[in-house]
Design an enzyme around this catalytic site. Structure first.
Site, PDB file in Angstrom:
ATOM      1  N   ASP A   1      32.356  46.335  45.910  1.00  0.00           N
ATOM      2  CA  ASP A   1      33.742  46.124  45.493  1.00  0.00           C
ATOM      3  C   ASP A   1      34.711  46.957  46.336  1.00  0.00           C
ATOM      4  OD1 ASP A   1      32.590  44.644  43.343  1.00  0.00           O
ATOM      5  OD2 ASP A   1      32.418  46.487  42.166  1.00  0.00           O
TER       6      ASP A   1
ATOM      7  N   GLU B   1      37.638  36.770  38.590  1.00  0.00           N
ATOM      8  CA  GLU B   1      37.800  38.225  38.617  1.00  0.00           C
ATOM      9  C   GLU B   1      38.270  38.643  40.010  1.00  0.00           C
ATOM     10  OE1 GLU B   1      33.955  39.823  37.657  1.00  0.00           O
ATOM     11  OE2 GLU B   1      33.000  38.946  39.421  1.00  0.00           O
TER      12      GLU B   1
END
Length: 368
Positions: free
Chosen positions: A58, A268
């Protein structure tokens, strides 16, 4: 998570070569296993892992005083059984990685923030982001509280790599996961956040947490898809200056994308960047594994879907950031090249191109 990329010439070659060189560093958490040169399908990877001694996923990249800092999830191999809500993503601290340039030698800094030092949090320190204002650095992060609810907190430091000190309570009005902070040219900063399914965004549809709410919007195919939330931050960067609102993502006719539109709807990992006066909202489509993008003339939207930034990577999750470094744009992303396991991910970087018409050239993470 996450048409064909045709290459970026010398820039791409230089980045790939530098990444391959970085992949030769000594391994510790990865058990000493070198990155495999090809996928299980025999495809060559577009880029090589930027690190091989620690799992960082991420990746949220920023440039502070000419140096690149990456804030990401510190993946660990825990004991929780895998499920489709992501319970096996047991991350419990953050490590900041920095580079003096794209392709430069990475520095993995000491622990920036540990869940034990966050008064309100219990577990699952998922994808973070960072910002700077008036010489202070702010680390924004999601974590589950002791009731199992994802909240978003903030921690501060006088150094970009930390250590960071967490505020005693989460940000009021913030919820779900994947905070990302965008600062506009006028100095105003906005947080965009949210993720469905394990990220719990669907449980906040009424504005308050409903533990018995719908598990997801994916079963209501004809309903408008859930979208990320946005809120302007106060000048102190510690709280919201307004109530979060949904960011509308629409098709070319101006109609909201539907929950059943799996190739285009939000799941997301929202991120906002600005190029040539146009705001770009990029995000993961989740179960179809694309990084998609939509554009607007306002950070509040509505954002019109335009296409794909990144085709599916190896591994289930896709989460990214887009940053300008030295006049060139780059996409930071992750895959599972080293481990081959969903929850142990390695970060990568590749050049990104904005076309003259405002579109983004789609990147294929494999060389075909």
């Amino acid at each position: 998570m996450v048409m064909i990329w045709t290459g970026f010439g010398r820039t791409a070659t230089a980045v790939a070569a530098a990444a391959i060189a970085l992949a030769g560093c000594a391994a510790t958490e990865t058990g000493g296993s070198p990155a495999k040169p090809r996928s299980a399908e025999g495809l060559r990877y577009l880029g090589q892992p930027l690190l091989q001694d620690i799992y960082i996923a991420d990746p949220s990249a920023h440039v502070f005083d000419g140096r690149i800092y990456v804030y990401g999830s510190h993946d660990v191999d825990g004991t929780t059984p895998e499920d489709d809500l992501g319970s096996h993503f047991e991350m419990r601290d953050y490590r900041v990685v920095s580079f003096d340039r794209i392709g430069g030698k990475p520095t993995v800094h000491p622990v920036a923030l540990d869940v034990r030092d966050v008064p309100w949090a219990e577990k699952q320190m998922w994808a973070p982001d960072a910002a700077r204002k008036n010489g202070r650095y702010f680390l924004y992060f999601p974590a589950k509280d002791r009731e199992g609810v994802f909240r978003i907190g903030v921690a501060t430091s006088d150094r970009p790599e930390g250590p960071f000190k967490a505020e005693p309570k989460p940000i009021e009005g913030a919820y779900s996961i994947d905070p990302a902070v965008f600062t506009d040219g006028d100095g105003a900063s906005y947080m965009v956040f949210g993720g469905i399914w394990g990220g719990q965004l669907q449980r906040w549809a009424s504005g308050r947490f409903d533990p018995n709410g719908s598990n997801t919007d994916l079963g209501r195919n004809d309903a408008p898809a859930l979208t990320p939330r946005i809120a302007r931050l106060r000048d102190d960067m510690l709280e919201f200056a307004e109530t979060p609102r949904p960011l509308a993502i629409v098709d070319e006719a101006g109609k909201p994308l539907l929950a059943g539109d799996h190739d285009r709807r939000f799941f997301e990992a929202a991120w906002i960047h600005k190029h040539d006066g146009l705001y770009y909202l990029t995000y993961s489509t989740g179960d179809t594994h694309f990084i998609a993008y939509a554009t607007s003339r306002s950070p509040y939207g509505p954002f019109t879907y335009r296409g794909r930034v990144l085709a599916p990577v190896q591994g289930w999750t896709t989460h990214h950031s887009i940053v300008e470094v030295g006049g060139r744009w780059y996409l930071f992303y992750h895959d599972t090249q080293i481990s081959g396991r969903t929850h142990l991910r390695n970060m990568k970087v590749t050049p990104l191109v904005h076309e003259p018409d405002g579109t983004i050239r789609t990147i294929d993470p494999f060389v075909r």
